[in-house]
Design a protein around this motif. Sequence first.
Motif, short mmCIF file in Angstrom:
data_model
loop_
_atom_site.label_atom_id
_atom_site.label_comp_id
_atom_site.label_asym_id
_atom_site.label_seq_id
_atom_site.Cartn_x
_atom_site.Cartn_y
_atom_site.Cartn_z
N ILE A 224 0.83 -1.21 0.00
CA ILE A 224 0.00 0.00 0.00
C ILE A 224 0.86 1.25 0.00
O ILE A 224 0.54 2.25 -0.65
CB ILE A 224 -0.96 -0.02 1.21
N ALA A 225 2.00 1.17 0.69
CA ALA A 225 2.87 2.35 0.79
C ALA A 225 3.66 2.62 -0.48
O ALA A 225 4.18 3.72 -0.67
CB ALA A 225 3.83 2.18 1.96
N PHE A 226 3.73 1.63 -1.37
CA PHE A 226 4.62 1.71 -2.54
C PHE A 226 4.52 3.03 -3.29
O PHE A 226 5.52 3.71 -3.54
CB PHE A 226 4.33 0.54 -3.49
N GLY A 227 3.28 3.41 -3.62
CA GLY A 227 3.07 4.62 -4.43
C GLY A 227 3.61 5.88 -3.77
O GLY A 227 4.11 6.78 -4.44
N LEU A 228 3.50 5.94 -2.44
CA LEU A 228 3.97 7.13 -1.73
C LEU A 228 5.48 7.08 -1.54
O LEU A 228 6.14 8.12 -1.54
CB LEU A 228 3.28 7.27 -0.37
N ARG A 229 6.03 5.88 -1.38
CA ARG A 229 7.49 5.75 -1.27
C ARG A 229 8.15 6.26 -2.54
O ARG A 229 9.18 6.91 -2.50
CB ARG A 229 7.88 4.28 -1.08
N ILE A 230 7.56 5.92 -3.69
CA ILE A 230 8.09 6.38 -4.97
C ILE A 230 8.13 7.91 -5.00
O ILE A 230 9.06 8.51 -5.52
CB ILE A 230 7.20 5.86 -6.12
N GLU A 231 7.11 8.52 -4.41
CA GLU A 231 7.06 9.99 -4.37
C GLU A 231 8.04 10.56 -3.36
O GLU A 231 8.13 11.77 -3.19
CB GLU A 231 5.65 10.46 -4.00
N LYS A 232 8.71 9.66 -2.59
CA LYS A 232 9.67 10.07 -1.56
C LYS A 232 9.01 10.97 -0.53
O LYS A 232 9.57 12.00 -0.12
CB LYS A 232 10.88 10.77 -2.19
N ARG A 233 7.83 10.58 -0.09
CA ARG A 233 7.15 11.35 0.94
C ARG A 233 7.76 11.01 2.30
O ARG A 233 8.44 10.01 2.48
CB ARG A 233 5.66 11.01 0.94
N LEU A 234 7.51 11.87 3.28
CA LEU A 234 8.05 11.65 4.62
C LEU A 234 7.47 10.37 5.22
O LEU A 234 6.30 10.05 5.01
CB LEU A 234 7.69 12.82 5.53
N LYS A 235 8.30 9.66 5.99
CA LYS A 235 7.88 8.38 6.52
C LYS A 235 6.62 8.51 7.40
O LYS A 235 5.72 7.71 7.33
CB LYS A 235 9.02 7.76 7.32
N LYS A 236 6.61 9.57 8.19
CA LYS A 236 5.47 9.74 9.10
C LYS A 236 4.18 9.93 8.32
O LYS A 236 3.14 9.35 8.63
CB LYS A 236 5.71 10.96 10.01
N GLU A 237 4.30 10.73 7.28
CA GLU A 237 3.15 11.01 6.43
C GLU A 237 2.65 9.72 5.77
O GLU A 237 1.45 9.44 5.75
CB GLU A 237 3.64 11.99 5.36
N ILE A 238 3.61 8.94 5.26
CA ILE A 238 3.26 7.67 4.61
C ILE A 238 2.53 6.77 5.61
O ILE A 238 1.49 6.20 5.31
CB ILE A 238 4.52 6.97 4.06
N ASP A 239 3.09 6.68 6.84
CA ASP A 239 2.49 5.80 7.84
C ASP A 239 1.04 6.18 8.13
O ASP A 239 0.17 5.31 8.20
CB ASP A 239 3.32 5.84 9.13
N THR A 240 0.77 7.46 8.29
CA THR A 240 -0.61 7.85 8.58
C THR A 240 -1.53 7.53 7.41
O THR A 240 -2.64 7.03 7.60
CB THR A 240 -0.74 9.36 8.91
N GLU A 241 -1.05 7.80 6.20
CA GLU A 241 -1.87 7.52 5.02
C GLU A 241 -2.17 6.03 4.90
O GLU A 241 -3.30 5.63 4.64
CB GLU A 241 -1.16 8.00 3.75
N VAL A 242 -1.13 5.22 5.10
CA VAL A 242 -1.31 3.77 4.99
C VAL A 242 -2.31 3.29 6.05
O VAL A 242 -3.21 2.49 5.76
CB VAL A 242 0.03 3.02 5.13
N ASP A 243 -2.18 3.81 7.26
CA ASP A 243 -3.13 3.43 8.31
C ASP A 243 -4.56 3.77 7.92
O ASP A 243 -5.49 3.00 8.14
CB ASP A 243 -2.76 4.13 9.63
N ARG A 244 -4.71 4.94 7.33
CA ARG A 244 -6.04 5.37 6.91
C ARG A 244 -6.61 4.40 5.86
O ARG A 244 -7.76 4.00 5.92
CB ARG A 244 -5.94 6.79 6.32
N MET A 245 -5.75 4.03 4.91
CA MET A 245 -6.19 3.12 3.85
C MET A 245 -6.49 1.73 4.40
O MET A 245 -7.47 1.11 4.01
CB MET A 245 -5.09 3.01 2.78
N LEU A 246 -5.63 1.26 5.32
CA LEU A 246 -5.88 -0.05 5.93
C LEU A 246 -7.24 -0.06 6.61
O LEU A 246 -7.97 -1.03 6.55
CB LEU A 246 -4.77 -0.37 6.93
N ALA A 247 -7.58 1.06 7.24
CA ALA A 247 -8.87 1.15 7.92
C ALA A 247 -10.00 1.18 6.89
O ALA A 247 -11.02 0.51 7.06
CB ALA A 247 -8.92 2.41 8.80
N LEU A 248 -9.79 1.91 5.82
CA LEU A 248 -10.82 2.03 4.78
C LEU A 248 -11.19 0.66 4.22
O LEU A 248 -12.36 0.36 4.02
CB LEU A 248 -10.34 2.95 3.65
#
Lengths: 393, 256
Positions: free
Chosen positions: A99-123
């Motif tokens: 799930i994080a792959f797309g954001l890692r490619i964008e080189k987003r901050l780790k914290k930001e990625i973690d929150t987004e992934v958590d949100r998606m996992l919940a969704l």
Amino acid sequence: MASTNYLEFENVSKHFGSIRAVDRVSLSIAKGEFFSLLGPSGCGKTTLLRILAGFENPNTGRVILNGRDITDLPPHQRRVNTIFQSYALFPHLTVRENIAFGLRIEKRLKKEIDTEVDRMLALVQMEDQAHKYPDILSGGQKQRVAIARALIKKPEVLLLDEPLAALDLKLRQRMLMELDLIHDEVGITFLYVTHDQGEAMSLSDHIAVMNLGIIEQIGTPAEIYEAPRSSFVAAFIGDTNFFEGKVTDIVGHEYSRLTIDGFPDVLCFNDKHISAGNPVFLSIRPEKFHISRDAPPNSNKRNIMRGLVEDVIYQGLLTKFWVRVQEYRLSIVQQHSRFLLDEKPIRWNEEVWISWHADDSFMLERYSESDEQLVSLPPENIGDVNGEAATPE
Amino acid sequence: MKRSRAPLVVTIAVLIFFYLPILILVINSFNASRFSSTWGGWTLAWYARLWHEGEIWHAMQNSLIIAVSASAVSVVIGTLAAFALHRFDTRLQKTQYLLIYTPLVIPELLMGLSLLLFFVAIGMNLGLLTIFFAHVTFCISYVAMVVLGRLQDFDFSIIEAAQDLGANWWTAAVRVLLPLLAPGIIAGGLLAFTLSIDDFVITFFVAGPGSTTLPIRIYSMIKFGAPPLINALSTILLVVTFLAVWISQHLTEEKR
Ligand SMILES: Nc1ncnc2c1ncn2[C@@H]1O[C@H](COP(=O)(O)OP(=O)(O)O)[C@@H](O)[C@H]1O
Ligand SMILES: [Mg+2]
């Protein structure tokens, strides 16, 4: 609608050698809508989707997304994401890393990625599977990961290529509802590809029916079901009874009388203003008939005739009848509006009255050869095993 | 129904036939007697003597230099060759496939001889460099075949998925393709390493003065008769080879 042309295909064609997989397709899709491409296998749905994702270059035409011509952009520069039919999860990454792959490619901050992934996992309700690898997930779970992996990119359009085809019936129905909920929740434009009319009907705001690379009709599910513009659409969407006939005269402004070989004359709504003498197809959906033991009240817009019940299939919610009228065998479906046991049900070999309102049938012009073919090839669920329903014998 | 014992018996017989000589060799490397026919008690003396055999260590060094460099180079070329073979399907690729496949089946004798004639013809001095070239020639084929096998059941839609998620082709290759192909590539490399380090026939043809490799050294030691030393050396080689093969198999079988 203000933004009907959020996503536009303009005269898009794609040829593979001599095969025209996509043939001069033009489409407009509004922002936020659930749009389906519906058609039989091999009609070019996937190719059209791949053109939008950037995996195929069209031979002609343009693709415009959000006011920008994206026809020549490579896949990774387009703000669209795909749910692949085979899911195409990364086997060497966990659910979370997938799930994080797309954001890692964008080189987003780790914290930001973690929150987004958590949100998606919940969704997609996969919080407790986050550390697992894809190969031990069930089909439905893989599906959810694929959805989350695509949605985390916040695409302008989410492309779904037969996402439910690999699931069993029960799971399919559940995922259908979940997809609907997810669409409501994220408000992203969905472009959904399927050969299953049930899926398309129940989810879509608009449907484009495709056949042999061509768009046959675009409309809401109701428009496509109630007012198909070609015999292909009429036969592909839902069940129907087909007749070949000829317009004999025009009745009033909007009706005409048809003669059909081996069948009584019928009155039919004629909004297409087909003039007398023209050959037409008449299509009547099975549920539009009324079947009764007593003669129905006379009315000038109703077609009324006698028939013989040749077969009855009780299915609880509804009953299917096969009724012979002269040379035709009609497929008729009746829903039970009240408790039937106190009535004597209509049975096999009974003489019955059948009737339908002239507005409930529709005529289609007969012009192309593919139209001619359709009568001898009715859709699977009409008729008996030989597919002989409503064809003269 | 009682199952026949025959397959089991045959299997055990074959295993004994193959492995008994090796087992005897290993045991003899610890035999204090000079002669394998008599048991003189356990000893590590041969291993200790081995330690002081400068020529053996020199040969070992040559072998390692060649095996490491030849397998490294053939991993790169072989992997690229496998990609080319997999990706394109033209007449040229069919020829290329044949060219890559042939070294696997051609007799080593023929290959060694032809390489020797070739090196002599172009006036190259026989030495480590010619051995290196000769080894790369056959190692490429093995690496290419192993990697091609992995590529053939690789699901390329996941590369598209990576591109779809914003990766350009290069990033997709590094993040997805390479990690998934790595076991195959490493296995191919290890296979190349083991083939190179114990190659005798081809090396024998193309080796020159001062470029003696371990297998050739061992061969000449046998001629001058030093069996216990060779037993000890072979045992060490055996252990190293087994390790390499074991790792390589482990990587190939690892679930994707
Ligand atoms: N890469 C390709 N090469 C050759 N023919 C193709 C290729 N992709 C699709 N086609 C052909 O184009 C037509 C449409 O295919 P596709 O878009 O996959 O249909 P659908 O998704 O509606 O089943 C089919 O006849 C198919 O065989
Ligand atoms: Mg498809």
